[in-house]
Write a protein that holds these residues in place. Structure first.
Motif, short mmCIF file in Angstrom:
data_model
loop_
_atom_site.label_atom_id
_atom_site.label_comp_id
_atom_site.label_asym_id
_atom_site.label_seq_id
_atom_site.Cartn_x
_atom_site.Cartn_y
_atom_site.Cartn_z
N PHE A 253 0.58 -13.03 4.48
CA PHE A 253 -0.40 -13.50 5.46
C PHE A 253 -0.68 -12.44 6.52
CE2 PHE A 253 -1.67 -15.65 9.43
CZ PHE A 253 -2.88 -16.18 8.99
N GLU A 254 0.30 -12.06 7.29
CA GLU A 254 0.04 -11.07 8.34
C GLU A 254 0.00 -9.66 7.76
OE1 GLU A 254 3.48 -10.29 11.18
OE2 GLU A 254 4.09 -12.20 10.28
N LYS A 255 -0.59 -8.75 8.53
CA LYS A 255 -0.73 -7.36 8.11
C LYS A 255 0.64 -6.77 7.77
CE LYS A 255 -2.74 -2.97 9.68
NZ LYS A 255 -1.54 -2.13 9.44
N ARG A 256 0.68 -6.04 6.69
CA ARG A 256 1.92 -5.41 6.24
C ARG A 256 1.80 -3.89 6.34
NH1 ARG A 256 1.97 -8.12 1.79
NH2 ARG A 256 1.77 -6.48 0.25
N PRO A 257 2.85 -3.20 6.82
CA PRO A 257 4.15 -3.75 7.17
C PRO A 257 4.08 -4.65 8.41
CG PRO A 257 4.06 -1.42 7.75
CD PRO A 257 2.82 -1.72 6.97
N PRO A 258 4.83 -5.76 8.39
CA PRO A 258 4.74 -6.76 9.46
C PRO A 258 5.60 -6.38 10.66
CG PRO A 258 6.26 -7.51 7.78
CD PRO A 258 5.75 -6.18 7.32
#
Length: 334
Positions: A253-258
């Protein structure tokens, strides 16, 4: 924005709202709809809609985030092994499997609110360690049972859904966002404006990055070190607009790397902000390609998790319902 009664957009909105109302009735008030005529009317309305599957087939080689347990599947009984088991002359045979399954497996999958803690606390200030001190599940100790997946709110099983197609807005076609793309509040606000949708408190909000194309097409890229997703700024937009479930078509879901370094070092900061601080469910690994191509950005979303007591999350067989009639192109597609 006022809707003209005769406009196609107004018609689609009214149709979608009628369908949502019908399905909500089916989900939470079905026992009171005993009259056969009313049931038939309800079914006719539902069958007029188009069902869009938001799932990917799940298999032994499906991408799994490295922080999560591995998945395994093996047949424990085969038709060859079981034929004749009951002395019936070889008539009956059966098969069964054993799966090593986690609440973080599935495409899509949903995180329970008790899945993520911050500074030793869960949503509502509960003691995170105490909630999982009994290995039988979240809350088995007597602390935090309301945060396990079996406590998923019934009113969210069927909900109003909104798709914010950031990939289409940025790329101008159906290609995925770049791996290092950070989705901000400005992107989400602009996508809603271009699609003529208004977020409402209680919504289920999905963000299309286009990376669902990689789930099967290029799983190495899909599960690699980099992928697009919302920043903390984007998360604040979702919180501000009262979303109760959010999701997208990436592994995390969130931008990776998180990771963020300001104002301090944090790992999975968006998960902590949404789940732990705000009590918002997160869905990962959605397949949003077909839904995006219907042209409908408002829909009925059906997303029932498995009722696993104490579970940290669940696989979903999520689907959207949209009016069958083909939608006119939005202005941003011109």
């Amino acid at each position: 924005m006022a809707l003209q009664r005769s406009s196609p957009f107004a018609l689609r909105t009214r149709t979608g709202l009628a369908l949502f109302a019908a399905l909500s009735l089916l989900a939470v008030a079905a026992p009171t709809v005993a009259d056969e005529d009313h049931t038939d009317d309800l079914l006719r309305l539902i069958k007029k809609s188009r069902l869009v599957d938001l799932s990917h087939p799940w298999e032994i080689h499906s991408p799994v985030a490295g922080v999560n347990p591995p998945y395994s599947f093996a047949l424990s009984a085969t038709h060859a092994d079981t034929r004749g088991t009951f002395g019936d002359g070889g008539q009956l045979s059966f098969t069964a499997e054993v799966q090593d399954w986690s609440g973080q497996h599935g495409a899509p999958n949903i995180d329970a609110i008790g899945h993520i803690g911050r500074d030793g606390k869960l949503y509502g200030g509960l003691d995170a360690a105490a909630s999982t001190s009994n290995p039988d599940g979240i809350g088995a100790s007597g602390v935090g049972a309301q945060l396990a997946i079996d406590a998923f709110p019934k009113d969210l099983l069927v909900n109003r859904g909104v798709l914010l197609d950031v990939a289409r807005m940025i790329q101008g076609d159906w290609s995925p966002l770049p791996a290092d793309f950070e989705i901000t509040a400005a992107h989400l606000e602009q996508a809603a404006k271009r699609q003529h949708v208004r977020l409402k408190r209680g919504d289920t909000v999905f963000i299309r990055t286009g990376w669902g194309q990689y789930f099967k097409g290029n799983p190495g890229v899909y599960s690699g070190a980099f992928s697009p997703g919302p920043s903390l700024n984007g998360a604040e937009f979702l919180i501000k607009h009262g979303a109760r479930i959010v999701g997208n078509d990436t592994l995390t879901f969130e931008k990776r790397p998180p990771i963020v370094f300001e104002p301090k070092f944090q790992v999975f900061p968006v998960h902590m902000r949404l789940i732990t601080d705000s009590g918002i469910y997160i869905i990962e690994n959605l397949n949003l390609e077909e839904l995006a191509k219907t042209g409908h950005h408002e829909f009925v979303i059906v997303s029932p998790p498995l009722n696993v007591k104490g579970g940290t999350g669940s696989a979903l067989r999520a689907f959207a319902l949209v009016p069958e009639r083909k939608r006119h192109r939005d202005r941003d597609d011109d």
